[in-house]
Motif scaffolding. Sequence first.
Motif, PDB file in Angstrom:
ATOM      1  N   SER A  11      80.105  72.482-164.196  1.00  4.62           N
ATOM      2  CA  SER A  11      80.457  73.831-163.740  1.00  4.62           C
ATOM      3  C   SER A  11      80.011  74.038-162.274  1.00  4.62           C
ATOM      4  N   LYS A  16      79.146  68.614-160.572  1.00  4.38           N
ATOM      5  CA  LYS A  16      80.348  68.014-160.136  1.00  4.38           C
ATOM      6  C   LYS A  16      80.102  66.895-159.462  1.00  4.38           C
ATOM      7  N   SER A  38      87.888  69.082-155.249  1.00  2.02           N
ATOM      8  CA  SER A  38      88.791  69.915-155.175  1.00  2.02           C
ATOM      9  C   SER A  38      89.505  70.098-156.478  1.00  2.02           C
ATOM     10  N   ASN A  41      87.928  71.917-159.364  1.00  2.00           N
ATOM     11  CA  ASN A  41      87.579  73.225-159.319  1.00  2.00           C
ATOM     12  C   ASN A  41      89.049  74.229-159.826  1.00  2.00           C
TER      13      ASN A  41
END
Length: 156
Positions: A11, A16, A38, A41
């Motif tokens: 998270s 990431k 991207s 997310n």
Amino acid sequence: MKEKYYMSDVSSFEKKNLLYQTYKNIFDDNWNKENFLSFSNYPYIESFLLYGNYDFPIGVGIFSKINNEVEVLKFGIVSKYRQKGFGYYYLKYLIDIYKIKKIENIFLEVSVKNTYAIKLYLKLGFKKLNIRDKYYKNNYGEYEDAIVMKKKIRVF
């Protein structure tokens, strides 16, 4: 296997980035970092870093969860750690997590040439649904068929 296992959901921004680095060590594709981050997310994407008895991740799991179904988008173990039981352990554990979350079905696609993965999925109770002709394009411009598989994990 006598290894200790653990995994973490992804998270934070730092995790990431680590997910992307590990992903690139496993999968040979041209997904750039910006698009990958991207995509990660999106609210329906659930990602996990998989660890053995190490300080670094040895695998990734990326799933799409919509309502009561999940699709395995990417699941893989770094080549050095393959065929040691990690894939079975982690995927079984993730299936159990989704069972607790009351997910009904898990879907995935796999290349017909990926015999190790197919054996793993069958061992975990996935069933073959159909074939998608020429679904994947490899690095040589050749096409490979994909098997669509499903595991029913919640029975009413």
